[in-house]
Design a protein around this motif. Structure first.
Motif, mmCIF file in Angstrom:
data_model
loop_
_atom_site.group_PDB
_atom_site.id
_atom_site.type_symbol
_atom_site.label_atom_id
_atom_site.label_comp_id
_atom_site.label_asym_id
_atom_site.label_seq_id
_atom_site.Cartn_x
_atom_site.Cartn_y
_atom_site.Cartn_z
ATOM 1 N N ALA A 184 -8.046 -20.495 -25.261
ATOM 2 C CA ALA A 184 -8.767 -21.361 -24.398
ATOM 3 C C ALA A 184 -9.876 -20.606 -24.351
ATOM 4 O O ALA A 184 -11.226 -21.175 -24.234
ATOM 5 N N SER A 185 -10.046 -19.143 -24.271
ATOM 6 C CA SER A 185 -11.167 -18.457 -23.978
ATOM 7 C C SER A 185 -12.078 -18.769 -25.210
ATOM 8 O O SER A 185 -13.155 -18.954 -25.247
ATOM 9 N N LEU A 186 -11.419 -18.812 -26.360
ATOM 10 C CA LEU A 186 -12.221 -18.767 -27.719
ATOM 11 C C LEU A 186 -12.665 -20.049 -27.779
ATOM 12 O O LEU A 186 -13.701 -20.194 -28.493
ATOM 13 N N GLY A 187 -12.164 -20.880 -27.331
ATOM 14 C CA GLY A 187 -12.410 -22.386 -27.427
ATOM 15 C C GLY A 187 -13.574 -22.773 -26.564
ATOM 16 O O GLY A 187 -14.054 -23.890 -26.710
ATOM 17 N N GLY A 188 -14.190 -21.895 -25.650
ATOM 18 C CA GLY A 188 -15.060 -22.367 -24.502
ATOM 19 C C GLY A 188 -14.586 -22.717 -23.226
ATOM 20 O O GLY A 188 -15.542 -23.312 -22.640
ATOM 21 N N ALA A 189 -13.392 -22.679 -22.833
ATOM 22 C CA ALA A 189 -13.164 -23.090 -21.497
ATOM 23 C C ALA A 189 -13.683 -22.360 -20.519
ATOM 24 O O ALA A 189 -14.046 -20.935 -20.637
ATOM 25 N N ASP A 190 -14.058 -23.116 -19.401
ATOM 26 C CA ASP A 190 -14.625 -22.301 -18.280
ATOM 27 C C ASP A 190 -13.739 -21.514 -17.411
ATOM 28 O O ASP A 190 -14.082 -20.551 -16.681
ATOM 29 N N ARG A 191 -12.492 -22.250 -17.383
ATOM 30 C CA ARG A 191 -11.585 -21.519 -16.552
ATOM 31 C C ARG A 191 -10.185 -21.892 -16.973
ATOM 32 O O ARG A 191 -9.782 -23.017 -17.710
ATOM 33 N N VAL A 192 -9.065 -20.717 -16.797
ATOM 34 C CA VAL A 192 -7.994 -20.936 -17.067
ATOM 35 C C VAL A 192 -7.024 -20.911 -16.014
ATOM 36 O O VAL A 192 -7.337 -20.305 -14.872
ATOM 37 N N GLU A 193 -6.144 -22.027 -16.008
ATOM 38 C CA GLU A 193 -4.750 -21.692 -14.786
ATOM 39 C C GLU A 193 -3.674 -21.167 -15.728
ATOM 40 O O GLU A 193 -3.136 -21.593 -16.602
ATOM 41 N N LEU A 194 -3.114 -19.926 -15.092
ATOM 42 C CA LEU A 194 -2.446 -19.173 -15.861
ATOM 43 C C LEU A 194 -0.928 -19.509 -15.136
ATOM 44 O O LEU A 194 -0.784 -19.448 -14.015
ATOM 45 N N ASN A 195 0.021 -19.640 -16.160
ATOM 46 C CA ASN A 195 1.185 -20.073 -15.526
ATOM 47 C C ASN A 195 2.327 -19.297 -16.584
ATOM 48 O O ASN A 195 1.938 -18.847 -17.466
ATOM 49 N N SER A 196 3.811 -19.531 -16.193
ATOM 50 C CA SER A 196 4.818 -19.634 -17.205
ATOM 51 C C SER A 196 5.569 -20.861 -17.104
ATOM 52 O O SER A 196 5.235 -21.703 -16.151
ATOM 53 N N ALA A 197 6.182 -20.805 -18.080
ATOM 54 C CA ALA A 197 7.258 -22.082 -17.967
ATOM 55 C C ALA A 197 6.531 -23.386 -17.800
ATOM 56 O O ALA A 197 6.708 -24.032 -17.039
ATOM 57 N N LEU A 198 5.706 -23.655 -18.498
ATOM 58 C CA LEU A 198 4.945 -25.088 -18.522
ATOM 59 C C LEU A 198 5.861 -26.314 -18.573
ATOM 60 O O LEU A 198 5.779 -27.271 -17.811
ATOM 61 N N MET A 199 7.191 -26.037 -19.292
ATOM 62 C CA MET A 199 7.973 -27.056 -19.392
ATOM 63 C C MET A 199 8.662 -27.263 -18.201
ATOM 64 O O MET A 199 9.446 -28.537 -17.940
ATOM 65 N N LEU A 200 8.455 -26.588 -17.081
ATOM 66 C CA LEU A 200 9.073 -26.688 -15.806
ATOM 67 C C LEU A 200 7.967 -27.081 -15.043
ATOM 68 O O LEU A 200 8.013 -27.244 -13.854
ATOM 69 N N GLY A 201 6.908 -27.553 -15.399
ATOM 70 C CA GLY A 201 5.659 -27.957 -14.753
ATOM 71 C C GLY A 201 4.782 -26.861 -14.230
ATOM 72 O O GLY A 201 3.598 -27.000 -13.437
ATOM 73 N N GLY A 202 5.113 -25.595 -14.604
ATOM 74 C CA GLY A 202 4.307 -24.225 -14.378
ATOM 75 C C GLY A 202 4.970 -23.668 -13.485
ATOM 76 O O GLY A 202 4.870 -23.910 -12.349
ATOM 77 N N LEU A 203 5.184 -22.375 -13.706
ATOM 78 C CA LEU A 203 5.749 -21.358 -12.623
ATOM 79 C C LEU A 203 4.843 -20.288 -12.515
ATOM 80 O O LEU A 203 3.854 -20.088 -13.232
ATOM 81 N N THR A 204 5.109 -19.210 -11.697
ATOM 82 C CA THR A 204 4.161 -18.081 -11.508
ATOM 83 C C THR A 204 4.325 -16.999 -12.636
ATOM 84 O O THR A 204 5.413 -16.764 -13.473
ATOM 85 N N PRO A 205 3.124 -16.617 -13.086
ATOM 86 C CA PRO A 205 3.058 -15.753 -14.537
ATOM 87 C C PRO A 205 3.376 -14.418 -14.224
ATOM 88 O O PRO A 205 3.417 -14.138 -13.110
ATOM 89 N N THR A 206 3.539 -13.583 -14.922
ATOM 90 C CA THR A 206 3.796 -12.106 -14.770
ATOM 91 C C THR A 206 2.495 -11.610 -14.510
ATOM 92 O O THR A 206 1.484 -11.769 -14.887
ATOM 93 N N GLU A 207 2.547 -10.295 -13.706
ATOM 94 C CA GLU A 207 1.413 -9.466 -13.543
ATOM 95 C C GLU A 207 0.779 -8.920 -14.921
ATOM 96 O O GLU A 207 -0.471 -9.036 -15.221
ATOM 97 N N THR A 208 1.747 -8.568 -15.870
ATOM 98 C CA THR A 208 1.173 -7.903 -16.835
ATOM 99 C C THR A 208 0.440 -9.192 -17.876
ATOM 100 O O THR A 208 -0.669 -8.851 -18.381
ATOM 101 N N THR A 209 0.993 -10.172 -17.861
ATOM 102 C CA THR A 209 0.213 -11.303 -18.574
ATOM 103 C C THR A 209 -1.076 -11.336 -17.875
ATOM 104 O O THR A 209 -2.288 -11.714 -18.673
ATOM 105 N N LEU A 210 -1.325 -11.592 -16.581
ATOM 106 C CA LEU A 210 -2.566 -11.683 -15.944
ATOM 107 C C LEU A 210 -3.506 -10.542 -16.246
ATOM 108 O O LEU A 210 -4.528 -10.798 -16.588
ATOM 109 N N ARG A 211 -2.912 -9.259 -16.135
ATOM 110 C CA ARG A 211 -3.620 -8.216 -16.731
ATOM 111 C C ARG A 211 -4.348 -8.419 -18.085
ATOM 112 O O ARG A 211 -5.503 -8.107 -18.085
ATOM 113 N N MET A 212 -3.499 -8.632 -18.803
ATOM 114 C CA MET A 212 -3.881 -8.572 -20.076
ATOM 115 C C MET A 212 -5.004 -9.850 -20.548
ATOM 116 O O MET A 212 -6.055 -9.631 -21.159
ATOM 117 N N VAL A 213 -4.668 -10.857 -19.612
ATOM 118 C CA VAL A 213 -5.819 -12.226 -19.932
ATOM 119 C C VAL A 213 -7.087 -11.581 -19.313
ATOM 120 O O VAL A 213 -8.309 -11.855 -19.881
#
Length: 257
Positions: A19-48
């Motif tokens: 998303a970043s490389l593609g030029g998105a202005d904002r990311v909505e960060l989730n986990s488990a998108l197949m469930l409609g999106g759940l809370t992401p891990t802290e590690t994933t957020l830090r890395m992003v």
């Protein structure tokens, strides 16, 4: 068209990089998108946040799939997750609580909103709005409690189908709260939808499929999809993000490949 914002719904660190490389202005960060999106891990957020410094990153707080009427134990987790994600650098928190009758759980939404706004971040009410009764009264109460933005498809399965309500919401409330149109939004319909409704922000998954041959074997299956995609999982497509951003902004994106 006035300034526009493209938000991409991401389910992983990989997705957010695309998303970043593609030029998105904002990311909505989730986990488990197949469930409609759940809370992401802290590690994933830090890395992003470390690797994708350009888009804003708002993080989902949702403890389970299904609906949005939470038990007390679930809400306790949501509060802790909200605090943790804010400490890890989230630019905003995405949430939504309803009562069993489809009305707003005003006490819980207010508590989360106050915590987020006290931290100087964005309080985003997600598509629980599309399951709520009385969209106009619900929007007015969200404005009153200080919510920054509402993600909605106009209370229809796809935003294009809900464009009449989206247009009305933008006309009536667009000066008091940000309205973000999402669900089924893509490069082929985003600009027309924005021009019709007056909404200047769109939310898209820009989804493609990636194959993992270990998804099924020996009579055992962990498939997330059927048919041609039974050995696949969903990811954000860099090319689809670029195409969406180009269509919305009316100019070519020069990102990395």
């Amino acid at each position: 068209m006035k300034e526009t914002i493209v938000e991409v719904c991401c389910g992983s660190y990989y997705d957010a990089v695309q998303a970043s490389l593609g030029g998105a202005d904002r990311v909505e960060l989730n986990s488990a998108l197949m469930l409609g999106g759940l809370t992401p891990t802290e590690t994933t957020l830090r890395m992003v946040k470390e690797s994708c410094p350009y888009p804003k990153v708002v993080a989902m707080v949702r403890p389970r799939g299904g609906g949005f009427c939470y038990m007390e134990e679930e809400f306790q987790v949501m509060q802790k997750e909200c605090e943790s994600l804010l400490r890890c650098g989230a630019d905003g928190i995405v949430f939504g609580c309803l009562l069993a009758d489809g009305t707003l759980d005003e006490e819980r939404n207010r508590r989360l909103t106050e915590r987020i706004r006290d931290a100087g971040k964005e309080a985003v009410f997600h598509r629980a709005f599309d399951c709520a009764k009385d969209p106009f009264g619900t929007m007015e109460r969200l404005i009153a409690m200080g919510v920054t933005r509402v993600l909605t498809s106009g209370q229809k399965p796809k935003a294009v189908e809900g464009r009449e309500l989206l247009r009305r919401l933008q006309t009536d409330y667009g000066k008091e709260i940000e309205i973000l149109a999402g669900s089924g939004v893509n490069a082929g319909n985003a600009r027309e939808l924005m021009e019709y409704t007056g909404i200047r922000q769109v939310h898209s998954s820009c989804k493609a499929w990636k194959t993992d041959p270990t998804t099924a074997g020996n009579g055992i299956s962990y498939s997330m999809a059927e048919g041609d995609h039974r050995l696949c999982y969903d990811v954000v497509s860099l090319e689809l993000v670029k195409e969406l951003v180009e269509r919305v902004r009316g100019k070519r994106v020069c990102g990395q490949d």
